[in-house]
Design a protein around this motif. Structure first.
Motif, PDB file in Angstrom:
ATOM      1  N   THR A 267     -28.620 -41.294   3.018  1.00  0.00           N
ATOM      2  CA  THR A 267     -29.422 -40.693   4.081  1.00  0.00           C
ATOM      3  C   THR A 267     -28.926 -41.204   5.419  1.00  0.00           C
ATOM      4  N   MET A 268     -28.697 -40.291   6.349  1.00  0.00           N
ATOM      5  CA  MET A 268     -28.191 -40.689   7.661  1.00  0.00           C
ATOM      6  C   MET A 268     -28.801 -39.805   8.739  1.00  0.00           C
ATOM      7  N   ARG A 269     -28.734 -40.284   9.959  1.00  0.00           N
ATOM      8  CA  ARG A 269     -29.179 -39.470  11.083  1.00  0.00           C
ATOM      9  C   ARG A 269     -28.218 -38.309  11.270  1.00  0.00           C
ATOM     10  N   GLY A 270     -28.783 -37.119  11.393  1.00  0.00           N
ATOM     11  CA  GLY A 270     -27.934 -35.950  11.554  1.00  0.00           C
ATOM     12  C   GLY A 270     -27.038 -36.025  12.769  1.00  0.00           C
ATOM     13  N   GLU A 271     -27.547 -36.685  13.822  1.00  0.00           N
ATOM     14  CA  GLU A 271     -26.760 -36.803  15.059  1.00  0.00           C
ATOM     15  C   GLU A 271     -25.492 -37.632  14.869  1.00  0.00           C
ATOM     16  N   GLN A 272     -25.404 -38.352  13.763  1.00  0.00           N
ATOM     17  CA  GLN A 272     -24.221 -39.174  13.483  1.00  0.00           C
ATOM     18  C   GLN A 272     -23.384 -38.612  12.344  1.00  0.00           C
ATOM     19  N   SER A 273     -23.657 -37.397  11.931  1.00  0.00           N
ATOM     20  CA  SER A 273     -22.982 -36.849  10.763  1.00  0.00           C
ATOM     21  C   SER A 273     -21.536 -36.448  11.021  1.00  0.00           C
ATOM     22  N   ASP A 274     -21.098 -36.411  12.295  1.00  0.00           N
ATOM     23  CA  ASP A 274     -19.697 -36.098  12.541  1.00  0.00           C
ATOM     24  C   ASP A 274     -18.784 -37.123  11.874  1.00  0.00           C
ATOM     25  N   GLN A 275     -19.242 -38.375  11.783  1.00  0.00           N
ATOM     26  CA  GLN A 275     -18.459 -39.406  11.102  1.00  0.00           C
ATOM     27  C   GLN A 275     -18.358 -39.118   9.612  1.00  0.00           C
ATOM     28  N   PHE A 276     -19.437 -38.619   9.035  1.00  0.00           N
ATOM     29  CA  PHE A 276     -19.428 -38.254   7.619  1.00  0.00           C
ATOM     30  C   PHE A 276     -18.413 -37.157   7.361  1.00  0.00           C
ATOM     31  N   TYR A 277     -18.392 -36.123   8.210  1.00  0.00           N
ATOM     32  CA  TYR A 277     -17.465 -35.017   7.993  1.00  0.00           C
ATOM     33  C   TYR A 277     -16.018 -35.438   8.206  1.00  0.00           C
ATOM     34  N   THR A 278     -15.781 -36.379   9.112  1.00  0.00           N
ATOM     35  CA  THR A 278     -14.430 -36.914   9.278  1.00  0.00           C
ATOM     36  C   THR A 278     -13.958 -37.557   7.984  1.00  0.00           C
ATOM     37  N   ALA A 279     -14.843 -38.325   7.342  1.00  0.00           N
ATOM     38  CA  ALA A 279     -14.506 -38.952   6.072  1.00  0.00           C
ATOM     39  C   ALA A 279     -14.329 -37.905   4.975  1.00  0.00           C
ATOM     40  N   LEU A 280     -15.141 -36.863   5.004  1.00  0.00           N
ATOM     41  CA  LEU A 280     -15.066 -35.822   3.987  1.00  0.00           C
ATOM     42  C   LEU A 280     -13.707 -35.118   4.040  1.00  0.00           C
ATOM     43  N   VAL A 281     -13.238 -34.832   5.235  1.00  0.00           N
ATOM     44  CA  VAL A 281     -11.951 -34.169   5.403  1.00  0.00           C
ATOM     45  C   VAL A 281     -10.815 -35.046   4.893  1.00  0.00           C
ATOM     46  N   SER A 282     -10.956 -36.352   5.054  1.00  0.00           N
ATOM     47  CA  SER A 282      -9.899 -37.273   4.621  1.00  0.00           C
ATOM     48  C   SER A 282     -10.011 -37.629   3.145  1.00  0.00           C
ATOM     49  N   ALA A 283     -10.834 -36.865   2.406  1.00  0.00           N
ATOM     50  CA  ALA A 283     -11.020 -37.052   0.966  1.00  0.00           C
ATOM     51  C   ALA A 283     -11.746 -38.351   0.636  1.00  0.00           C
ATOM     52  N   GLN A 284     -12.422 -38.953   1.601  1.00  0.00           N
ATOM     53  CA  GLN A 284     -13.195 -40.163   1.350  1.00  0.00           C
ATOM     54  C   GLN A 284     -14.661 -39.771   1.100  1.00  0.00           C
ATOM     55  N   ARG A 285     -14.835 -38.888   0.145  1.00  0.00           N
ATOM     56  CA  ARG A 285     -16.174 -38.398  -0.156  1.00  0.00           C
ATOM     57  C   ARG A 285     -17.033 -39.543  -0.683  1.00  0.00           C
ATOM     58  N   PRO A 286     -18.252 -39.676  -0.193  1.00  0.00           N
ATOM     59  CA  PRO A 286     -19.095 -40.777  -0.668  1.00  0.00           C
ATOM     60  C   PRO A 286     -19.435 -40.621  -2.140  1.00  0.00           C
ATOM     61  N   ARG A 287     -19.680 -41.746  -2.805  1.00  0.00           N
ATOM     62  CA  ARG A 287     -20.041 -41.705  -4.214  1.00  0.00           C
ATOM     63  C   ARG A 287     -21.328 -40.951  -4.443  1.00  0.00           C
ATOM     64  N   PRO A 288     -22.369 -41.151  -3.631  1.00  0.00           N
ATOM     65  CA  PRO A 288     -23.625 -40.445  -3.894  1.00  0.00           C
ATOM     66  C   PRO A 288     -23.451 -38.931  -3.816  1.00  0.00           C
ATOM     67  N   PRO A 289     -23.942 -38.206  -4.807  1.00  0.00           N
ATOM     68  CA  PRO A 289     -23.816 -36.745  -4.760  1.00  0.00           C
ATOM     69  C   PRO A 289     -24.738 -36.074  -3.756  1.00  0.00           C
ATOM     70  N   PHE A 290     -25.855 -36.738  -3.417  1.00  0.00           N
ATOM     71  CA  PHE A 290     -26.853 -36.102  -2.563  1.00  0.00           C
ATOM     72  C   PHE A 290     -26.872 -36.767  -1.188  1.00  0.00           C
ATOM     73  N   VAL A 291     -26.463 -36.015  -0.173  1.00  0.00           N
ATOM     74  CA  VAL A 291     -26.388 -36.507   1.201  1.00  0.00           C
ATOM     75  C   VAL A 291     -27.448 -35.793   2.032  1.00  0.00           C
ATOM     76  N   ILE A 292     -28.323 -36.576   2.645  1.00  0.00           N
ATOM     77  CA  ILE A 292     -29.454 -36.045   3.407  1.00  0.00           C
ATOM     78  C   ILE A 292     -29.282 -36.386   4.861  1.00  0.00           C
ATOM     79  N   LEU A 293     -29.381 -35.380   5.733  1.00  0.00           N
ATOM     80  CA  LEU A 293     -29.280 -35.569   7.174  1.00  0.00           C
ATOM     81  C   LEU A 293     -30.675 -35.460   7.772  1.00  0.00           C
ATOM     82  N   GLU A 294     -31.115 -36.524   8.444  1.00  0.00           N
ATOM     83  CA  GLU A 294     -32.438 -36.523   9.070  1.00  0.00           C
ATOM     84  C   GLU A 294     -32.341 -36.051  10.506  1.00  0.00           C
ATOM     85  N   TRP A 295     -33.327 -35.235  10.926  1.00  0.00           N
ATOM     86  CA  TRP A 295     -33.336 -34.712  12.290  1.00  0.00           C
ATOM     87  C   TRP A 295     -34.602 -35.200  13.010  1.00  0.00           C
ATOM     88  N   SER A 296     -34.395 -35.737  14.175  1.00  0.00           N
ATOM     89  CA  SER A 296     -35.522 -36.267  14.949  1.00  0.00           C
ATOM     90  C   SER A 296     -36.181 -35.147  15.744  1.00  0.00           C
TER      91      SER A 296
END
Length: 296
Positions: A267-296
């Motif tokens: 679970t991460m703040r949606g406003e910081q999800s650009d870092q997640f997508y950078t990792a996703l593109v580089s094939a560094q997909r996180p182990r957890p299958p379920f990724v939740i983006l929280e919005w304030s």
């Protein structure tokens, strides 16, 4: 409902990267996003397409809510506001945990795809699921709900979530020349799944294939395999989808102890999800299958 169906998408894929858009005013009568769930395979394909194509708003699993506690999951982009009366909205009981919603949102895909084949799955000694992401985990759970005696998960994921479940075997490759009467592909690359399907067996396409994916008609013909498309929107009216989601969500809520499987979730703040997508593109997909983006 007519006209636009969402406003204020927060994650935009642009030139092969994810950018975060500022929040916008929620129109009167609409509900703001509370959180959203990432669908890694679909979003990665859409992200890659923007490297040479048009921009694309990211995501299609967003949960909106009212100040009174009412919630719905709606197929609009991450962080977008939507209308509760959207005919595609799936109601969520108050106080339901986001983790349970995330699981159920993927499991309902399998539930809708497999509902005509439930008795066939129960009749088999084992059902094979190819994949290790959230679509595959949702499929394994749905097979458990349907009463399948044993599930074999085929994945090269180093720490597959399906390994946490009872009566599930996890392998990187089926042993020998094993052929199985029911194989469900959750990767979008069904060629491997066809190879391990028994002659006269069933091959379900639950993961969305890419336009470049190839499935040999000659091989299908020679093996006598029934290939079944399992897209969640195919021939399923809104009422059926709502009813199935409620059934699955109730089962998940009472069956899956999220505290026992903490590694299933990020679970991460949606406003910081650009870092997640950078990792996703580089094939560094996180182990957890379920990724939740929280919005304030």
């Amino acid at each position: 409902m007519t006209g636009r169906q969402h406003v204020g998408a927060r994650v935009i894929f642009r030139r092969g990267a994810a950018t975060i858009a500022p929040p916008t005013t929620v129109p009167s009568g609409w509900s703001a996003a509370r959180y959203s769930v990432v669908s890694p395979g679909t979003e990665l394909r859409r992200l890659a397409a923007t490297a040479t194509g048009d921009d694309h708003a990211a995501g299609y699993m967003t949960v909106i809510g009212t100040s009174g506690g009412e919630q719905w999951t709606v197929p609009v982009p991450h962080g977008a506001a939507a209308r509760p009366d959207d005919h595609r909205a799936l109601p969520i009981p108050a106080a339901t945990r986001p983790e349970h919603v995330a699981i159920a949102r993927f499991q309902v895909m399998a539930a809708l795809g497999l509902h005509r084949w439930a008795s066939h799955c129960r009749a088999q000694e084992a059902v094979v699921v190819v994949g290790g992401g959230p679509v595959a985990v949702g499929c394994v759970l749905e097979l458990k709900r349907l009463g399948a005696a044993h599930v074999v998960a085929v994945t090269r994921h180093p720490q597959p979530a399906a390994a946490d479940l009872p009566h599930v075997s996890v392998v990187t490759q089926p042993a020998g020349n094993a052929e199985h009467p029911v194989v469900i592909d959750c990767t979008g690359h069904p060629a491997q799944a066809l190879e391990i399907a028994a002659p006269g067996g069933l091959l379900g396409l639950l993961g969305t294939p890419t336009d470049e994916a190839r499935l040999s008609p000659a091989a299908v013909h020679r093996r006598g395999v029934a290939v079944v498309g399992m897209h969640e929107l195919a021939a399923h009216p809104d009422e059926s989808r709502r009813a199935m989601f409620q059934t699955v969500l109730q089962w998940v809520t009472t069956t899956v102890d999220i505290h026992a499987v903490p590694d299933w979730f990020t679970t991460m703040r949606g406003e910081q999800s650009d870092q997640f997508y950078t990792a996703l593109v580089s094939a560094q997909r996180p182990r957890p299958p379920f990724v939740i983006l929280e919005w304030s």
